[in-house]
Write an enzyme that holds these catalytic residues in place. Structure first.
Site, PDB file in Angstrom:
ATOM      1  N   CYS A  87       0.694  -1.164  -0.546  1.00 23.22           N
ATOM      2  CA  CYS A  87      -0.242  -0.121   0.095  1.00 23.22           C
ATOM      3  C   CYS A  87       0.978   1.028   0.261  1.00 23.22           C
ATOM      4  O   CYS A  87       0.396   3.219  -0.339  1.00 23.22           O
ATOM      5  CB  CYS A  87      -0.572   0.394   1.688  1.00 23.22           C
ATOM      6  SG  CYS A  87      -2.532  -1.322   1.112  1.00 23.22           S
ATOM      7  N   SER A 147      -5.709 -10.319 -16.897  1.00 21.71           N
ATOM      8  CA  SER A 147      -4.635 -10.250 -16.827  1.00 21.71           C
ATOM      9  C   SER A 147      -3.810  -9.933 -18.252  1.00 21.71           C
ATOM     10  O   SER A 147      -4.032  -9.756 -18.723  1.00 21.71           O
ATOM     11  CB  SER A 147      -3.282 -11.317 -16.061  1.00 21.71           C
ATOM     12  OG  SER A 147      -3.526 -12.503 -17.853  1.00 21.71           O
TER      13      SER A 147
END
Length: 344
Positions: free
Chosen positions: A17, A139
């Protein structure tokens, strides 16, 4: 660290993060976007809440979120577990239960696909632990590996928990220790002990499911998960325009190693962005520098910050500690003050 298939950390410049766009910049980007009106959209991007909520019928609502990031560890399966736990956390913070998850994958064409397989296995294991169903994904090739989930959950509409609706006099519970971002920064600098890394990864892997389940039956007025913006920026979001948040610095749970590394200036760029965002909103100067950094530190798959009625706080804390022993009462909600974040 077992199953080390490739140097994931060497493949990217930031991880977890800590790679998030800063809260101030993000707020500016969202300002002025077209607003689509739908009475069934109960929570959207107009607030800084953890997930979107869309009403299905008179009783139930969907909780929808998405989260992905570059790796913060070299172990591919552990990375997959952490990224999945982090994405699932937003549903728990809203009081919901995850139903389905979709994989989000960015992966270098030149990297061994066995690494990606391990990432996906780790993510699938956490989705299964959450009781949700992994149902597909998307993906693409990219210069750096990134992984996460798009998660859909469900919640009783009358039990939605917002992040910015705390009551004055409520106590604040933080369910996981601070400092994982600093420890991961020390790992990149080859200065972290393996014991520190083990403790940090175990914390990041742990689902917030267990703490969230304990909230049921308690008078919880607000909740958020503490992630890339750090404790104080998430507390600022919780305060909103109505109240102030009082933090008890001496009660904050944190990793001892992270405190030590912060004192040695093993810090993160994201932590500095969070500090800049809080300028003028939280006067931290009288606190030890290392403790300041822990409160600004970007948490990957951090704990829940729960606002609960003062008379129920100790009972809820005791229940949460059965699975999250580091949980602590770290503050309270107060009437609005000129300082939005206060320290006592």
């Amino acid at each position: 660290m077992e199953r080390k298939l490739n140097a994931l950390l060497e493949s990217c410049t930031s991880g977890g993060c800590g790679a998030k766009i800063s809260p101030g910049t993000l707020s500016q980007l969202l300002t002025g976007l077209p607003v689509l009106r739908d009475d069934n959209l109960l929570v959207g991007y107009g607030s800084s809440d953890d997930a979107a909520v869309y009403r299905l019928d008179d009783r139930r609502s969907l909780v929808m979120t998405v989260d992905f990031f570059p790796p913060m560890v070299d172990d591919a399966r552990i990375f997959g577990k952490i990224a999945a736990a982090n994405a699932l956390s937003d549903v728990y913070a809203m009081g919901g239960r995850p139903l389905t998850a979709l994989n989000l994958v960015c992966f270098p064409q030149a990297m061994d696909t066995a690494v990606l397989k391990e990432i996906l296995v780790g993510g699938a294991e956490k989705v299964m632990e959450a009781g949700a169903v992994l149902s597909g994904g998307h993906s693409i090739y990219d210069k750096e590996p990134k992984y996460g989930l798009s998660v859909t959950g469900i919640v009783d509409t009358d039990k939605i928990i917002r992040n910015d609706t705390p009551r004055v006099s409520d106590k604040l519970i933080l369910t996981k220790p601070l400092g994982v971002g600093i420890i991961m920064a020390a790992l990149r600098g080859e200065a972290a002990s393996m014991e520190a890394v083990r403790k940090a990864t175990a914390s990041m892997e742990r689902l917030n499911k267990y703490a969230a389940e304990k909230m049921a039956g308690h008078s919880v007025s607000a909740c958020t998960d503490v992630t890339g913006f750090g404790l104080l920026a998430h507390a600022l979001e919780m305060a909103g325009d109505a109240v102030s948040v009082v933090v008890y610095p001496d009660e904050l749970p944190y990793f001892d190693e992270a405190y030590r590394y912060a004192g040695e200036y093993l810090l993160t760029a994201a932590g500095q962005r969070n500090r800049n965002h809080l300028a003028g909103k939280a006067d931290v100067e009288r606190l030890p520098f290392a403790l300041q950094e822990l409160m600004f530190d970007p948490q990957t798959s951090g704990g829940l910050l729960i606002s609960v009625a003062a008379g129920e706080a100790e009972d809820l804390l005791s229940a949460i500690r059965a699975d999250d022993p580091s949980a602590q009462i770290i503050g309270e909600i107060a009437e609005r003050d000129k300082d939005i974040i206060l320290f006592r």
